[in-house]
Enzyme design. Sequence first.
Site, PDB file in Angstrom:
ATOM      1  N   ASN A 152      27.119  42.989  75.417  1.00  0.00           N
ATOM      2  CA  ASN A 152      26.675  42.868  74.034  1.00  0.00           C
ATOM      3  C   ASN A 152      25.668  41.728  73.953  1.00  0.00           C
ATOM      4  O   ASN A 152      26.043  40.556  73.985  1.00  0.00           O
ATOM      5  CB  ASN A 152      27.876  42.597  73.116  1.00  0.00           C
ATOM      6  CG  ASN A 152      27.471  42.448  71.657  1.00  0.00           C
ATOM      7  OD1 ASN A 152      26.337  42.742  71.279  1.00  0.00           O
ATOM      8  ND2 ASN A 152      28.397  41.993  70.830  1.00  0.00           N
ATOM      9  N   LYS A 206      23.936  40.936  71.471  1.00  0.00           N
ATOM     10  CA  LYS A 206      23.894  40.395  70.113  1.00  0.00           C
ATOM     11  C   LYS A 206      22.431  40.299  69.652  1.00  0.00           C
ATOM     12  O   LYS A 206      21.629  41.166  69.986  1.00  0.00           O
ATOM     13  CB  LYS A 206      24.658  39.074  70.045  1.00  0.00           C
ATOM     14  CG  LYS A 206      26.104  39.227  70.565  1.00  0.00           C
ATOM     15  CD  LYS A 206      26.973  38.027  70.319  1.00  0.00           C
ATOM     16  CE  LYS A 206      28.369  38.274  70.875  1.00  0.00           C
ATOM     17  NZ  LYS A 206      29.294  37.159  70.573  1.00  0.00           N
ATOM     18  N   HIS A 223      32.900  44.760  65.346  1.00  0.00           N
ATOM     19  CA  HIS A 223      32.861  43.462  66.025  1.00  0.00           C
ATOM     20  C   HIS A 223      33.249  42.359  65.047  1.00  0.00           C
ATOM     21  O   HIS A 223      32.924  42.409  63.852  1.00  0.00           O
ATOM     22  CB  HIS A 223      31.468  43.195  66.600  1.00  0.00           C
ATOM     23  CG  HIS A 223      31.424  42.051  67.553  1.00  0.00           C
ATOM     24  ND1 HIS A 223      31.389  40.741  67.131  1.00  0.00           N
ATOM     25  CD2 HIS A 223      31.443  42.008  68.913  1.00  0.00           C
ATOM     26  CE1 HIS A 223      31.369  39.946  68.187  1.00  0.00           C
ATOM     27  NE2 HIS A 223      31.407  40.691  69.280  1.00  0.00           N
ATOM     28  N   GLU A 266      32.179  39.482  64.455  1.00  0.00           N
ATOM     29  CA  GLU A 266      31.095  38.819  63.741  1.00  0.00           C
ATOM     30  C   GLU A 266      30.675  39.637  62.521  1.00  0.00           C
ATOM     31  O   GLU A 266      30.323  39.070  61.479  1.00  0.00           O
ATOM     32  CB  GLU A 266      29.916  38.588  64.688  1.00  0.00           C
ATOM     33  CG  GLU A 266      30.233  37.540  65.751  1.00  0.00           C
ATOM     34  CD  GLU A 266      29.351  37.610  66.979  1.00  0.00           C
ATOM     35  OE1 GLU A 266      29.604  36.821  67.910  1.00  0.00           O
ATOM     36  OE2 GLU A 266      28.431  38.454  67.040  1.00  0.00           O
ATOM     37  N   GLU A 302      39.247  41.770  71.155  1.00  0.00           N
ATOM     38  CA  GLU A 302      38.529  40.500  71.197  1.00  0.00           C
ATOM     39  C   GLU A 302      39.295  39.444  70.414  1.00  0.00           C
ATOM     40  O   GLU A 302      39.247  39.427  69.183  1.00  0.00           O
ATOM     41  CB  GLU A 302      37.097  40.649  70.678  1.00  0.00           C
ATOM     42  CG  GLU A 302      36.936  41.472  69.395  1.00  0.00           C
ATOM     43  CD  GLU A 302      35.552  41.331  68.794  1.00  0.00           C
ATOM     44  OE1 GLU A 302      34.639  40.871  69.480  1.00  0.00           O
ATOM     45  OE2 GLU A 302      35.413  41.663  67.608  1.00  0.00           O
ATOM     46  N   GLY A 357      32.786  32.787  72.336  1.00  0.00           N
ATOM     47  CA  GLY A 357      31.785  31.730  72.236  1.00  0.00           C
ATOM     48  C   GLY A 357      32.344  30.336  72.144  1.00  0.00           C
ATOM     49  O   GLY A 357      31.608  29.384  71.866  1.00  0.00           O
ATOM     50  N   SER A 380      35.279  36.351  75.924  1.00  0.00           N
ATOM     51  CA  SER A 380      34.582  35.468  76.875  1.00  0.00           C
ATOM     52  C   SER A 380      34.902  35.791  78.332  1.00  0.00           C
ATOM     53  O   SER A 380      35.192  34.905  79.135  1.00  0.00           O
ATOM     54  CB  SER A 380      34.892  33.990  76.571  1.00  0.00           C
ATOM     55  OG  SER A 380      34.385  33.626  75.312  1.00  0.00           O
TER      56      SER A 380
END
Length: 276
Positions: free
Chosen positions: A31, A33, A116, A118, A191, A197, A237
Amino acid sequence: MAFADSCKRPAGSSAGADAPEGQRKYLIGGNWKSNGTVESVEKLIAEFNAAGPIPANCNVVIGCPFIHIPLCLMSLRDDIEIAAQNCSLTGTGAYTGEISASQLKDIGVTWVILGHSERREGFGMAGEDSALVAAKTKKALEEGLKVMLCIGEKKEEREAGTTMEVCASQLKPVADVLSKDDWANVSIAYEPVWAIGTGLTATPDMAQETHANIRGWISDNVGADVAAAIAIQYGGSMKGANAEGLLSQPDIDGGLIGGASLTMDFFKCIDAVPSA
């Protein structure tokens, strides 16, 4: 002739044995992003193209920004599929700024990443709730895309011991709208939001426990056959340094990889896939 059919992508290569019949193939997704310029993407594509064989028991997909999809479809090795990172809830029409699943399919995209964390959280705009993610998932499948469905808990939810309750609350709206056959074109990307991150990673045992619980939920609420067949990726991660330990777990069928997918460390994750 479709755009993707007109592209002369370089041939990839594979090594090792394919997954035996009835055994899940690994799925390594990248990904990118909202990262990359034309120059940086061209450089990364050249590195990936020269990276050597991909294990035959592993499917590899890159989720690139919309703007770089044509570049990837024209020049990335042909054994890496292309994913979008989002699609609209609608079909084509008067929906300014939206990109539909049918348009993605038409250009040659085969996968889309939905749900996702985010996008669920939002970034200066309203986040997407689980009902919206479910509706987008159904629409994408109807248009012929495969879906990486992202679920996962925040740090405070992990600490409160509600990880599986959160995951179940994100899975149930999807299970309510999909047919049993739809699940053949879905992977689940677990996730842990607290590990994205941050430099933190769930231990292999922690990740395995949650993956097993997710598979159990699918077995109980969708079907044991679907649970046995569905790929569950780890999306917290993963990188070359920890991929082998994570991928050695029986219910971890791959990864959805962020930062490491923007470097050659991505291929260290691919190379960590256990032999068939």
